[in-house]
Design a protein around this motif. Structure first.
Motif, PDB file in Angstrom:
ATOM      1  N   VAL A 106       7.160   6.190  -7.582  1.00 55.67           N
ATOM      2  CA  VAL A 106       7.149   6.385  -6.140  1.00 55.67           C
ATOM      3  C   VAL A 106       7.845   7.714  -5.871  1.00 55.67           C
ATOM      4  CG1 VAL A 106       7.898   5.472  -3.933  1.00 55.67           C
ATOM      5  CG2 VAL A 106       7.305   3.905  -5.782  1.00 55.67           C
ATOM      6  N   ARG A 126      -3.966   0.835   7.757  1.00 55.51           N
ATOM      7  CA  ARG A 126      -2.563   1.122   8.027  1.00 55.51           C
ATOM      8  C   ARG A 126      -2.198   0.595   9.423  1.00 55.51           C
ATOM      9  NH1 ARG A 126      -0.194   5.219  10.377  1.00 55.51           N
ATOM     10  NH2 ARG A 126      -2.208   6.206  10.743  1.00 55.51           N
ATOM     11  N   ILE A 130      -5.734  -3.090  -6.239  1.00 55.01           N
ATOM     12  CA  ILE A 130      -4.750  -2.172  -5.703  1.00 55.01           C
ATOM     13  C   ILE A 130      -3.523  -2.276  -6.585  1.00 55.01           C
ATOM     14  CG2 ILE A 130      -3.276  -1.684  -3.737  1.00 55.01           C
ATOM     15  CD1 ILE A 130      -5.388  -2.889  -1.989  1.00 55.01           C
ATOM     16  N   GLY A 174      -4.117  -0.322   1.424  1.00 59.41           N
ATOM     17  CA  GLY A 174      -4.800   0.418   0.370  1.00 59.41           C
ATOM     18  C   GLY A 174      -6.217  -0.081   0.249  1.00 59.41           C
ATOM     19  N   LEU A 231       4.558   1.046   3.864  1.00 59.51           N
ATOM     20  CA  LEU A 231       3.955   1.533   2.622  1.00 59.51           C
ATOM     21  C   LEU A 231       3.486   0.395   1.729  1.00 59.51           C
ATOM     22  CD1 LEU A 231       6.481   4.374   1.742  1.00 59.51           C
ATOM     23  CD2 LEU A 231       4.288   4.565   2.915  1.00 59.51           C
ATOM     24  N   TYR A 232       4.308  -0.648   1.644  1.00 59.30           N
ATOM     25  CA  TYR A 232       3.970  -1.735   0.733  1.00 59.30           C
ATOM     26  C   TYR A 232       4.200  -3.075   1.429  1.00 59.30           C
ATOM     27  CZ  TYR A 232       5.050   2.248  -2.213  1.00 59.30           C
ATOM     28  OH  TYR A 232       5.109   3.488  -2.730  1.00 59.30           O
ATOM     29  N   SER A 272       2.210  -4.498  -2.780  1.00 54.19           N
ATOM     30  CA  SER A 272       1.263  -3.437  -3.108  1.00 54.19           C
ATOM     31  C   SER A 272       1.012  -2.584  -1.878  1.00 54.19           C
ATOM     32  CB  SER A 272      -0.031  -4.019  -3.650  1.00 54.19           C
ATOM     33  OG  SER A 272      -0.436  -5.095  -2.874  1.00 54.19           O
ATOM     34  N   ALA A 273       0.370  -1.457  -2.112  1.00 51.11           N
ATOM     35  CA  ALA A 273       0.192  -0.462  -1.056  1.00 51.11           C
ATOM     36  C   ALA A 273      -0.432  -1.103   0.174  1.00 51.11           C
ATOM     37  CB  ALA A 273      -0.684   0.679  -1.553  1.00 51.11           C
ATOM     38  N   SER A 276       3.161  -1.855  -6.440  1.00 49.07           N
ATOM     39  CA  SER A 276       4.105  -0.758  -6.443  1.00 49.07           C
ATOM     40  C   SER A 276       5.547  -1.210  -6.536  1.00 49.07           C
ATOM     41  CB  SER A 276       3.902   0.088  -5.199  1.00 49.07           C
ATOM     42  OG  SER A 276       2.552   0.461  -5.120  1.00 49.07           O
TER      43      SER A 276
END
Lengths: 234, 213
Positions: A162, B17, A139, A131, A227-228, A127-128, A142
């Motif tokens: 995506v 992030r 979340i 996030g 990203l994931y 997943s993200a 993805s």
């Protein structure tokens, strides 16, 4: 004391997070937390409630020497930080190692105990990364990676849409418990990708997908944002 | 989930992030994380442990731990700023414990909050930077937390002061009682009721938000 009583756990968690739980009681609480998921949940809820109160605390820039010391302490062993014990002497390594060893033992047990045709694939949900959960607290996943039980092949598949710029690729990484991630190659943002890279599961704690220039990371390490992420849970 | 104020969650998004990348061994991302969060954490630590050298040690321990634990950080479970601040506060409170256990390390110019020179009527905040706001001011200024500040408004004056002294300055119940010149039992119940009332007020605020939106 019966720590499974919700009001009591909640009261202790509140006192722990507010800081009024002190001395031996605080230490006892910390060690209890490790084995009581209910206490941990109560503590996270109180942290989420009270930590925003610190927004009004006047920030104080620490002197540069603090970062210099931190940097030296987290430097890789071969960078020659004298005080730093080698990787083999660090608790974290052995923790991770015993985690991997357990994983290997369990996988082996699974392999030995189950007849070959019925071996279920291992599924990792990515997943993200980073996030922040929306209102629903979930979340959206993805990517899904299905790994054959012998760890030899993996198929990744996007779940949600995506969208990717033309000059970017998605790169899949096997992340070991400690150390640098290994590239497992590029994966498609649209359809299924079959990844064949030997033992995918060996020494892998998580899978991650990063955004890279077309053709993949030029350096062999992730260069773009992650990203994931999906943890490998057996 | 939506208990945290807007700013807190927005700052947290970027930090998630960085933390994810630090978890993959990215030192540059970790350096950025330090850059963006260390002043906040140092401020928080310094209020609890006013000994600068010890506060620096605490901060250092916090980040070394964050680096090692970054991989286990779960953005679905908590927000980075909440996670980081909690680690810093816990370390800071533990350092007070050690300080009391090793009185010889106390510098003579900084009597601990438990010291009994009440004749001198020494302000506990003397050692903080001159213009630093007191804990009560902080509590009312934690205002980008809209729901939270409304909930703080709902507390009685004594509840507010006792919670502020405990939370911001890391005072124990006994130290709060001494500071406020009130019986220990009374202070304990103020703090406990204040926390319970914040909890139910925040839960109602979430319900109101959901109904309104």
């Amino acid at each position: 004391m019966d720590y499974s009583r919700p009001e009591l756990s909640d009261r202790l968690a509140a006192a722990y997070v507010a800081g009024t739980l002190r001395g031996p009681a605080r230490r006892r609480f910390v060690s209890l937390m490790r084995s009581h998921p209910g206490l941990r949940r109560a503590v996270s809820a109180w942290e989420a409630r009270l930590m925003p109160l610190t927004t009004s605390v006047v920030p104080v820039t620490p002197p540069p020497r603090v970062w210099q010391t931190i940097e030296a302490r987290i430097a890789p062993a071969n960078a020659g930080a004298a005080a730093q014990p080698g990787w083999w002497a660090q608790l974290a390594f052995w923790r991770a190692f015993s985690g991997v060893a357990t994983l290997a033992a369990v996988s082996l047990a699974v392999l030995l105990l189950s007849p070959p045709p019925s071996q279920p694939p291992i599924v990792v949900v990515l997943s993200a990364a980073g996030g922040v959960a929306p209102e629903g607290g979930v979340i959206p996943a993805s990517f899904v990676a299905s790994i054959s039980a012998d760890g030899r092949a993996m198929v990744t598949r996007p779940i949600s849409n995506v969208s990717l710029q033309a000059d970017r690729s998605l790169e899949l990484w096997a992340v070991p418990p400690q150390g640098a991630p290994r590239s497992l190659g590029l994966i498609s943002a649209q359809g299924a990708t079959v990844v064949k890279r030997g033992k995918v599961l060996d020494n892998t704690a998580a899978l991650a997908v990063s955004l890279e220039p077309t053709g993949g990371s030029p350096t062999g390490a992730p260069t773009g944002p992650i990203l994931y992420v999906g943890k490998l849970v057996l | 989930m939506a208990v945290a104020p807007q700013d807190w969650s927005e700052k947290s998004r970027d930090l998630s992030r960085l933390l994810a990348r630090a978890g993959l061994g990215d030192r540059a991302a970790f350096a950025q994380l330090y850059e963006r969060t260390s002043a906040h954490l140092f401020g928080v630590v310094l209020r609890i442990n006013r000994d600068r050298a010890q506060a620096e040690d605490v901060l250092q321990e916090v980040y070394v731990n964050v680096w090692r634990a970054a991989q286990s950080f779960d953005a679905a479970q908590s927000q980075p700023l909440t996670w980081l601040t909690s680690i810093a506060r816990n370390r800071a409170i533990d350092s007070l414990r050690r300080k009391q256990a090793e009185p010889s390390l106390l510098s003579s110019t900084q009597p601990g909050p438990l010291s009994n020179d009440s004749d001198e009527e020494r302000d506990v905040y003397d050692d903080v930077a001159d213009n630093a706001p007191g804990p009560l001011a902080l509590l009312s200024q934690a205002s980008d937390a809209r729901a939270l500040s409304q909930c703080v408004e709902g507390l009685s004056a004594q509840q507010r002061q006792s919670v502020a002294l405990a939370f911001y300055d890391g005072l124990s119940h006994a130290e709060v009682a001494e500071k406020m010149r009130e019986p220990l039992g009374t202070v304990k119940s103020w703090v406990r009721r204040a926390l319970l009332s914040l909890k139910s007020c925040l839960e109602n605020a979430v319900v109101r938000d959901v109904q309104a939106g």
